[in-house]
Design a protein around this motif. Structure first.
Motif, PDB file in Angstrom:
ATOM      1  N   ASP A 371       0.819  -1.218   0.000  1.00 11.37           N
ATOM      2  CA  ASP A 371       0.000   0.000   0.000  1.00 11.37           C
ATOM      3  C   ASP A 371       0.849   1.263   0.000  1.00 11.37           C
ATOM      4  OD1 ASP A 371      -2.255  -1.564   0.042  1.00 11.37           O
ATOM      5  OD2 ASP A 371      -2.549  -1.424   2.210  1.00 11.37           O
ATOM      6  N   LEU A 372       2.033   1.183   0.586  1.00  7.31           N
ATOM      7  CA  LEU A 372       2.915   2.349   0.648  1.00  7.31           C
ATOM      8  C   LEU A 372       3.892   2.403  -0.517  1.00  7.31           C
ATOM      9  CD1 LEU A 372       3.662   2.136   4.470  1.00  7.31           C
ATOM     10  CD2 LEU A 372       2.343   3.940   3.345  1.00  7.31           C
ATOM     11  N   GLY A 373       3.991   1.312  -1.258  1.00  8.77           N
ATOM     12  CA  GLY A 373       4.936   1.268  -2.363  1.00  8.77           C
ATOM     13  C   GLY A 373       6.379   1.220  -1.911  1.00  8.77           C
ATOM     14  N   VAL A 374       6.614   0.578  -0.752  1.00  9.72           N
ATOM     15  CA  VAL A 374       7.962   0.507  -0.174  1.00  9.72           C
ATOM     16  C   VAL A 374       8.424  -0.944  -0.152  1.00  9.72           C
ATOM     17  CG1 VAL A 374       9.324   0.845   1.927  1.00  9.72           C
ATOM     18  CG2 VAL A 374       7.652   2.568   1.248  1.00  9.72           C
ATOM     19  N   ASN A 375       9.654  -1.191  -0.559  1.00  7.89           N
ATOM     20  CA  ASN A 375      10.216  -2.539  -0.519  1.00  7.89           C
ATOM     21  C   ASN A 375      10.758  -2.829   0.879  1.00  7.89           C
ATOM     22  OD1 ASN A 375      11.420  -5.069  -1.509  1.00  7.89           O
ATOM     23  ND2 ASN A 375      13.355  -3.996  -1.183  1.00  7.89           N
ATOM     24  N   TYR A 376      10.306  -3.918   1.481  1.00  4.96           N
ATOM     25  CA  TYR A 376      10.818  -4.358   2.778  1.00  4.96           C
ATOM     26  C   TYR A 376      11.780  -5.526   2.595  1.00  4.96           C
ATOM     27  CZ  TYR A 376       6.847  -1.939   5.074  1.00  4.96           C
ATOM     28  OH  TYR A 376       5.930  -1.025   5.531  1.00  4.96           O
ATOM     29  N   GLU A 377      12.896  -5.470   3.286  1.00  6.35           N
ATOM     30  CA  GLU A 377      13.740  -6.642   3.486  1.00  6.35           C
ATOM     31  C   GLU A 377      13.469  -7.136   4.902  1.00  6.35           C
ATOM     32  OE1 GLU A 377      15.244  -8.075   1.098  1.00  6.35           O
ATOM     33  OE2 GLU A 377      14.982  -6.454  -0.352  1.00  6.35           O
ATOM     34  N   VAL A 378      13.547  -8.444   5.116  1.00  4.80           N
ATOM     35  CA  VAL A 378      13.022  -9.028   6.353  1.00  4.80           C
ATOM     36  C   VAL A 378      14.081  -9.823   7.092  1.00  4.80           C
ATOM     37  CG1 VAL A 378      11.308 -10.649   7.276  1.00  4.80           C
ATOM     38  CG2 VAL A 378      10.684  -9.083   5.425  1.00  4.80           C
ATOM     39  N   GLU A 482      12.990   8.621   1.547  1.00  5.17           N
ATOM     40  CA  GLU A 482      14.235   7.993   1.107  1.00  5.17           C
ATOM     41  C   GLU A 482      14.012   7.241  -0.206  1.00  5.17           C
ATOM     42  OE1 GLU A 482      17.428   7.932   2.424  1.00  5.17           O
ATOM     43  OE2 GLU A 482      16.804   9.518   3.797  1.00  5.17           O
ATOM     44  N   LYS A 483      12.849   6.582  -0.336  1.00  6.96           N
ATOM     45  CA  LYS A 483      12.526   5.885  -1.590  1.00  6.96           C
ATOM     46  C   LYS A 483      12.468   6.878  -2.744  1.00  6.96           C
ATOM     47  CE  LYS A 483       8.903   3.065  -3.762  1.00  6.96           C
ATOM     48  NZ  LYS A 483       8.593   4.003  -4.852  1.00  6.96           N
ATOM     49  N   SER A 484      11.909   8.060  -2.483  1.00  7.33           N
ATOM     50  CA  SER A 484      11.817   9.059  -3.557  1.00  7.33           C
ATOM     51  C   SER A 484      13.207   9.495  -4.008  1.00  7.33           C
ATOM     52  CB  SER A 484      11.013  10.271  -3.075  1.00  7.33           C
ATOM     53  OG  SER A 484      11.764  11.072  -2.180  1.00  7.33           O
ATOM     54  N   ALA A 485      14.150   9.532  -3.066  1.00 10.53           N
ATOM     55  CA  ALA A 485      15.522   9.919  -3.431  1.00 10.53           C
ATOM     56  C   ALA A 485      16.161   8.845  -4.314  1.00 10.53           C
ATOM     57  CB  ALA A 485      16.358  10.141  -2.169  1.00 10.53           C
ATOM     58  N   VAL A 486      15.833   7.573  -4.043  1.00 10.54           N
ATOM     59  CA  VAL A 486      16.337   6.483  -4.887  1.00 10.54           C
ATOM     60  C   VAL A 486      15.642   6.509  -6.252  1.00 10.54           C
ATOM     61  CG1 VAL A 486      16.500   3.977  -5.123  1.00 10.54           C
ATOM     62  CG2 VAL A 486      16.886   5.043  -2.890  1.00 10.54           C
ATOM     63  N   ASP A 487      14.305   6.707  -6.224  1.00 10.59           N
ATOM     64  CA  ASP A 487      13.517   6.721  -7.466  1.00 10.59           C
ATOM     65  C   ASP A 487      13.938   7.831  -8.413  1.00 10.59           C
ATOM     66  OD1 ASP A 487      12.111   4.584  -6.583  1.00 10.59           O
ATOM     67  OD2 ASP A 487      10.283   5.687  -6.068  1.00 10.59           O
ATOM     68  N   LYS A 488      14.458   8.907  -7.856  1.00 13.97           N
ATOM     69  CA  LYS A 488      14.800  10.090  -8.650  1.00 13.97           C
ATOM     70  C   LYS A 488      15.754   9.752  -9.799  1.00 13.97           C
ATOM     71  CE  LYS A 488      16.272  14.895  -7.984  1.00 13.97           C
ATOM     72  NZ  LYS A 488      16.767  15.880  -7.003  1.00 13.97           N
ATOM     73  N   LYS A 489      16.521   8.666  -9.625  1.00 12.48           N
ATOM     74  CA  LYS A 489      17.466   8.272 -10.662  1.00 12.48           C
ATOM     75  C   LYS A 489      16.753   7.753 -11.907  1.00 12.48           C
ATOM     76  CE  LYS A 489      20.751   6.811  -7.074  1.00 12.48           C
ATOM     77  NZ  LYS A 489      21.430   5.651  -6.450  1.00 12.48           N
ATOM     78  N   PRO A 496       2.805   8.132  -2.588  1.00 13.84           N
ATOM     79  CA  PRO A 496       1.548   7.498  -3.012  1.00 13.84           C
ATOM     80  C   PRO A 496       0.461   8.557  -3.104  1.00 13.84           C
ATOM     81  CG  PRO A 496       2.612   6.217  -1.275  1.00 13.84           C
ATOM     82  CD  PRO A 496       3.385   7.482  -1.392  1.00 13.84           C
ATOM     83  N   ILE A 497      -0.392   8.466  -4.102  1.00 18.48           N
ATOM     84  CA  ILE A 497      -1.358   9.544  -4.356  1.00 18.48           C
ATOM     85  C   ILE A 497      -2.285   9.772  -3.169  1.00 18.48           C
ATOM     86  CG2 ILE A 497      -3.296  10.235  -5.836  1.00 18.48           C
ATOM     87  CD1 ILE A 497      -1.767   8.958  -8.176  1.00 18.48           C
ATOM     88  N   TRP A 498      -2.625   8.700  -2.435  1.00 16.71           N
ATOM     89  CA  TRP A 498      -3.530   8.880  -1.296  1.00 16.71           C
ATOM     90  C   TRP A 498      -2.873   9.663  -0.161  1.00 16.71           C
ATOM     91  CZ3 TRP A 498      -2.716   6.424   3.554  1.00 16.71           C
ATOM     92  CH2 TRP A 498      -1.740   5.429   3.576  1.00 16.71           C
TER      93      TRP A 498
END
Length: 614
Positions: A371-378, A482-489, A496-498
């Motif tokens: 829902d957040l569009g974030v990748n989790y490592e576990v 932080e994801k947006s900073a990675v995506d910027k590349k 997320p739009i919501w």
């Protein structure tokens, strides 16, 4: 007692003036220089007066242990009242500090004690190795000195790590890492990841996007939130509330401070160590909560539960929880001293029921990443004994992640949990951001007197699962930035739009286009979409750039053609394309992209010309 141990290149101090409680200085030695010293900044607390002998003994053992590990030449005991807000009487403090000095000398250590009750200037140079800065809470709890050979072996053992994938366990150094983020998590957990010293990008972004900033008038690690940031926090809070209540959890609210004279609360707090905010009144020693456990467990201990009720969950969003993180570790939204934590506690009849409930909560935590569009490592963590008894479940629980996970096997149980699963996003600098967590707690039921009546009408202490489906709200926002900073590349950064404060930005080209812009804005706003109008006296180009800077996902420019009605030209941020759309089509598209997610109205004036510049 609170102590801060610094292994220093040197400590220099000079007494300036005495207070009314100052001790006399032997041989008029009002200054000192100690090289390669383990400096023990010490605050003696009110509760230490109950059993001063044991407190001194435990402090000596802790200092001697650290002294042996760091290889210092001298121990310098430095009275430092600023480590606590609940200080002992001066006489008790002087007695304890003196006995610490004597006890350490008896062990053969070279000990220096800085005078008590004097205003002093000091200079210290910290060596900077991993053990050079340590903080400890010393209590009067008895420590068993008789340690068996098995215990000594256990103490010397460390956690071992493996990669667990599709029921196969592989050494971390032999695994083929297709997922680069997993490798970063492994390197961090094994202490191989070197810090670059850079500030993580989200700190700049939280300020640039006018979400939050440091509050200079508060303690470090406490933030002020602006309207956009507050909106995102509230939406995330609504999101978790919906997530847990849909699964039957019951929301409650409990106090933020607790009396440490309550044995159960004191022992549970001591499990957390020295990272506690403490405060005192004339008659009480209080602690600000670091999670919702204390209030939740007290509610549960006062409740009548039977086997028919279980499993049952109670939920609280703690605004706020407090953790006295080290000053040098506090940074942005990732590590705070005051934060918002969604806390779900589920009471289970036994281990088998707790493992079944755990499986369901894995699915819930995974869903938050989607829902957040974030990748989790576990990371799956378990004690050696728990893994041996429940190997099949540990493997199957890990398989539910759908990709390789890091497995930590602890030699013995050091905490209240026997197994836990931690989900982490990886930041721009390659370091984990702790997000969701699930823990099987085998201690708190008994400690807090929580019971249920089983089918045989016996009173039983339950197992409790701790779960935060997202982790702290602040860290969720940290992960998104932080994801947006990675995506910027690779693509335009966006939330997320919501969660995006402005979902549609309308830009009138000239004054005559404002009325049409207002009509469209009302039509969109009435469909529960956050829309605003950039009516400032700026060029259209600058307004479009500003909309991009605010990560507005949809931008509509209104000119003479749009006055005539019909389709609108919509700039779509995600694809960086312009397409013609009817207003109803745009509304339907946004509703499809935000279906099932909470909504709140825009917390700012709809016209940008009327807004405050924070």
């Amino acid at each position: 007692m609170r102590i801060l141990l610094i292994h220093s290149d040197y400590l220099k101090y000079k007494t300036k003036s005495k207070t009314r409680i100052a001790e006399e200085i032997k041989d008029n030695k009002k200054e000192g220089v100690y090289e390669n010293a383990l400096v023990v900044f010490t605050a003696v607390e009110k509760e230490d007066e109950v059993d001063m002998e044991t407190v001194v003994e435990n402090a000596i053992n802790e200092i001697n242990d650290v002294f042996g590990k760091v290889g210092a030449k001298t121990v310098a005991i430095y009275p430092y009242a600023h480590l606590s807000s609940s200080l002992s009487t001066p006489d008790a403090a002087k007695k304890i500090l003196t006995n610490m000095e004597i006890g350490l000398e008896k062990l053969g250590l070279n000990v220096k004690r800085v005078p008590f009750g004097w205003y002093k200037s000091f200079e210290i140079s910290c060596k900077g190795h991993p053990l050079s800065e340590l903080s400890r809470t010393i209590t009067a709890e008895k420590v068993d000195k008789e340690v068996s050979d098995d215990d000594k072996k256990s103490e010397s053992e460390k956690s071992v790590f493996y990669i667990l994938t599709e029921g196969e366990i592989i050494d971390v150094d032999e695994f083929n890492y297709e997922e680069n983020d997993l490798k970063k998590l492994v390197d961090y957990e094994l202490g191989r990841l070197e810090s670059s010293g850079e500030e993580p990008p989200h700190v700049k972004l939280m300020r640039e996007k006018k979400l939050a900033d440091y509050e200079p008038s508060a303690d470090i690690g406490h933030l002020r939130w602006y309207p956009k940031g507050r909106l995102i926090r509230d939406l995330l809070s609504d999101y978790v509330y919906n997530l847990v209540t849909e699964r039957g959890a019951m929301p409650v609210e409990t106090p933020i401070m607790y009396d440490l004279s309550d044995d159960a609360i004191r022992v549970h707090a001591e499990k957390f160590g020295e990272r506690q905010y403490r405060m005192g009144t004339k008659n009480k020693q209080l602690m600000l909560r670091y999670a919702c456990c204390f209030g939740a467990f007290r509610i549960l201990s006062d409740s009548f539960l039977t086997w028919k009720n279980l499993p049952i969950g109670i939920y609280e969003l703690s605004t706020y929880s407090f953790r006295l993180e080290k000053k040098g570790e506090v940074v942005g939204l990732k590590r705070l001293r005051g934060f918002t934590m969604p806390d779900l506690h589920t009471v289970c009849a036994d281990i088998n029921q707790s493992m079944k409930e755990f499986d369901g909560q894995i699915a819930m935590c995974k869903q938050t990443g989607i829902d957040l569009g974030v990748n989790y490592e576990v990371i799956m963590r378990a004690t050696k004994s728990f893994l041996e008894e429940n190997k099949d479940w540990v493997y199957s629980a890990s398989d539910k992640i759908g990709k390789p996970v890091l497995l930590e096997i602890l030699p013995e149980r050091k905490h209240y949990w026997t197994a836990k699963m931690d989900f982490a996003a990886i930041d721009y600098l390659g370091r984990p951001i702790e997000n969701p967590t699930i823990q099987i707690d085998v201690e708190s039921g008994e400690r807090f007197g929580i019971t249920y009546i089983n089918q045989d009408e016996e009173e039983i202490n339950p197992i409790i699962i701790h779960c935060s489906p997202t982790g702290s709200i602040e860290r969720v926002i940290c992960s998104l930035l932080e994801k947006s900073a990675v995506d910027k590349k690779e693509r335009p950064p966006m939330l997320p739009i919501w969660l995006t404060p402005t979902q549609v930005r309308i830009i009138p080209i000239a004054e005559r286009h404002i009325e049409r812009s207002e009509e469209l804005a009302k039509q969109i706003r009435d469909q529960n979409i956050r829309v605003d109008i950039d009516d400032r006296h700026e060029t259209v180009g600058k307004k479009i750039r500003n909309a991009g800077g605010e990560w507005a996902p949809y931008v509509i420019v209104i000119g003479d053609r749009e006055l005539e009605g019909g389709a609108l030209t919509v700039n779509i941020r995600e694809t960086n394309k312009k397409i013609l759309m009817e207003i109803d089509d745009l509304v339907n598209k946004i509703h499809e992209e935000t279906v099932g997610m909470p909504f709140r109205k825009l917390p700012l004036p709809i016209k940008l010309a009327n807004r405050v510049s924070f």
